[in-house]
Design a protein around this motif. Structure first.
Motif, PDB file in Angstrom:
ATOM      1  N   HIS A  95     -10.313  -0.674  -5.315  1.00 27.71           N
ATOM      2  CA  HIS A  95      -9.327  -0.201  -4.335  1.00 27.71           C
ATOM      3  C   HIS A  95      -9.893  -0.194  -2.918  1.00 27.71           C
ATOM      4  N   ARG A  96     -11.210  -0.191  -2.787  1.00 27.86           N
ATOM      5  CA  ARG A  96     -11.828  -0.234  -1.454  1.00 27.86           C
ATOM      6  C   ARG A  96     -11.666  -1.606  -0.806  1.00 27.86           C
ATOM      7  N   LYS A 103      -4.454   3.936   1.851  1.00 29.46           N
ATOM      8  CA  LYS A 103      -3.994   5.018   2.718  1.00 29.46           C
ATOM      9  C   LYS A 103      -2.935   4.519   3.682  1.00 29.46           C
ATOM     10  N   GLU A 104      -3.160   3.338   4.250  1.00 29.19           N
ATOM     11  CA  GLU A 104      -2.198   2.750   5.176  1.00 29.19           C
ATOM     12  C   GLU A 104      -0.890   2.421   4.460  1.00 29.19           C
ATOM     13  N   LEU A 106       0.432   3.843   1.740  1.00 30.01           N
ATOM     14  CA  LEU A 106       1.186   5.057   1.414  1.00 30.01           C
ATOM     15  C   LEU A 106       1.813   5.675   2.664  1.00 30.01           C
ATOM     16  N   SER A 107       1.092   5.630   3.779  1.00 31.15           N
ATOM     17  CA  SER A 107       1.642   6.157   5.027  1.00 31.15           C
ATOM     18  C   SER A 107       2.845   5.327   5.473  1.00 31.15           C
ATOM     19  N   TYR A 112       2.841   9.470   1.322  1.00 38.64           N
ATOM     20  CA  TYR A 112       1.466   9.970   1.421  1.00 38.64           C
ATOM     21  C   TYR A 112       1.331  11.341   0.757  1.00 38.64           C
ATOM     22  N   LYS A 113       2.425  12.146   0.791  1.00 36.63           N
ATOM     23  CA  LYS A 113       2.409  13.467   0.171  1.00 36.63           C
ATOM     24  C   LYS A 113       3.600  13.591  -0.786  1.00 36.63           C
ATOM     25  N   ASP A 129      -6.509   9.550  -5.682  1.00 38.37           N
ATOM     26  CA  ASP A 129      -7.475   9.860  -4.626  1.00 38.37           C
ATOM     27  C   ASP A 129      -6.849   9.785  -3.240  1.00 38.37           C
ATOM     28  N   TYR A 130      -5.719   9.100  -3.130  1.00 36.62           N
ATOM     29  CA  TYR A 130      -5.097   8.873  -1.828  1.00 36.62           C
ATOM     30  C   TYR A 130      -3.823   9.685  -1.617  1.00 36.62           C
ATOM     31  N   ALA A 131      -3.070   9.925  -2.663  1.00 31.28           N
ATOM     32  CA  ALA A 131      -1.796  10.629  -2.534  1.00 31.28           C
ATOM     33  C   ALA A 131      -2.004  12.122  -2.760  1.00 31.28           C
ATOM     34  N   ASP A 132      -1.607  12.911  -1.797  1.00 31.06           N
ATOM     35  CA  ASP A 132      -1.745  14.364  -1.868  1.00 31.06           C
ATOM     36  C   ASP A 132      -0.508  14.938  -2.553  1.00 31.06           C
TER      37      ASP A 132
END
Length: 380
Positions: A95-96, A103-104, A106-107, A112-113, A129-132
């Protein structure tokens, strides 16, 4: 409310699996839904059938008409069953190498949340790890460790997700027995179901059936390593008056069936057309080899056959024995052929039509979704 559904298959695949139905239920209940498909890479682009999927990944999130927003990440480090590429390091780090980054993505989609992460594809462990998210539900639909060619490193991903999950849904009794001690208090039995209304209309007689004379025993689904080809061969020889129709993509070797005039392999069909093939058949069949993988399978096709009002003859395995459905369960090829004959000769489609449909109605996706939401209520 918002939910991310992490699933291996794309939204518009010909195959219809459980998460397609759960996604529909989320949307029907007013949820904003993001369908996160399995990441693709340059390796997928080498295969013609995957090029559209790669192009969609490169172009960013896509909103399906009357469907969810779909996100297919593109990675420069693919994870698949090969030296290095199937390693634990690759699984933990691919994923890296997403471009754009997770992150980009999902935003950009506004997820993202989310309120809920609903994860079936263990390869997509990274989304946690990325979605809160307020709540995490992991849905284990098969014993993934028993699939042929499955990288052993995926066991790590499953354990990671189950440890961080609020609820672990499993689709069969054997999976529940296997995991409930390891994850006490988290594991809930949520079997597969059926889109009951999809099978309740009047359907035209399929063109392929017009070329067939006599009763029809049908199978629909993947024809893979677990498919008992020899059972179909035995049935076709013992009962030459019964036609066997196989619907689905075949990766198993069916060469031994080609010389049998009453066996008809007609390939995969769109989900929208499946009710016609089932409604106009006389018996549904599930001829699987009894393997460690199959023991924990909760077959969607069982409920779809019953929703169509036809009797079902299947291999006997642990989950079906525990389920207690009206299906006939066979231990061997001889019993299988005998039971198919009994179901058709006894005209059970006519005499138990309503009984079979009522059983299916009790196992609808709506009822499964309601149970899942009630279970998650305290976490949302």
């Amino acid at each position: 409310m918002k939910v991310i559904i992490a699933e291996h298959h794309t939204w518009d695949t010909v195959i219809r699996i459980g998460n397609h139905h759960y996604c529909r239920e989320f949307m029907k209940n007013g949820w904003e839904t993001l369908w996160l498909s399995h990441p693709v890479s340059f390796v997928h682009g080498l295969k013609g059938s995957n090029r559209e999927r790669v192009e969609r990944a490169r172009s960013g999130p896509y909103k399906h008409e009357n469907g969810p927003v779909e996100l297919i990440p593109f990675t420069y480090l693919p994870f698949y069953n090969a030296p290095f590429f199937g390693s634990l390091w690759t699984l933990r780090n691919n994923h890296r190498f997403f471009r754009p980054g997770m992150k980009e993505l999902l935003s950009k989609t506004g997820f993202y949340k989310p309120d809920l992460l609903w994860i079936t594809d263990t390869d997509s462990h990274f989304v946690a790890d990325y979605a809160d998210a307020k709540a995490v539900a992991v849905r284990i639909a098969d014993d993934n460790t028993k699939f042929e060619g499955m990288p052993k490193s995926l066991k790590w991903a499953e354990e990671k997700l189950c440890n961080l999950a609020d609820i672990v849904f499993v689709t069969s009794f054997p999976l529940e027995e296997k995991l409930k001690a390891k994850y006490p208090g988290k594991v809930k039995l949520l079997r597969n179901g059926v889109e009951y209304g999809h099978f309740q209309c009047e359907f035209d007689y399929p063109d392929e059936y017009r070329k067939i004379d006599g009763p029809i025993a049908v199978y629909v689904g993947a024809i893979d390593s677990w498919f008992a080809t020899e059972w179909i061969e035995s049935l076709a020889i013992k009962r030459s008056d019964i036609n066997v129709v196989l619907i689905g993509k075949a990766t198993a070797d069916l060469s031994r069936l080609k010389s049998l005039p009453n066996v008809h392999a007609i390939g995969p069909k769109p989900y929208s057309t499946i009710p016609a093939y089932l409604t106009h058949a006389d018996c549904g069949t599930i001829p699987f080899k009894r393997t460690p993988l199959v023991e924990s399978v909760s077959p969607l096709k069982l409920f779809e056959f019953f929703a169509s009002g036809i009797p079902v003859v299947s291999t006997k395995w642990a989950e079906l024995e525990n389920l207690g459905s009206p299906a006939f369960l066979a231990d061997n090829a001889d019993e299988f052929a005998e039971m198919v004959g009994m179901a058709i000769d006894g005209n059970l489609k006519e005499s138990k039509f309503d009984f079979y449909r009522n059983y299916a109605k009790e196992n609808s996706w709506e009822s499964r979704f309601s149970f899942a939401m009630e279970t998650l209520r305290g976490y949302l």
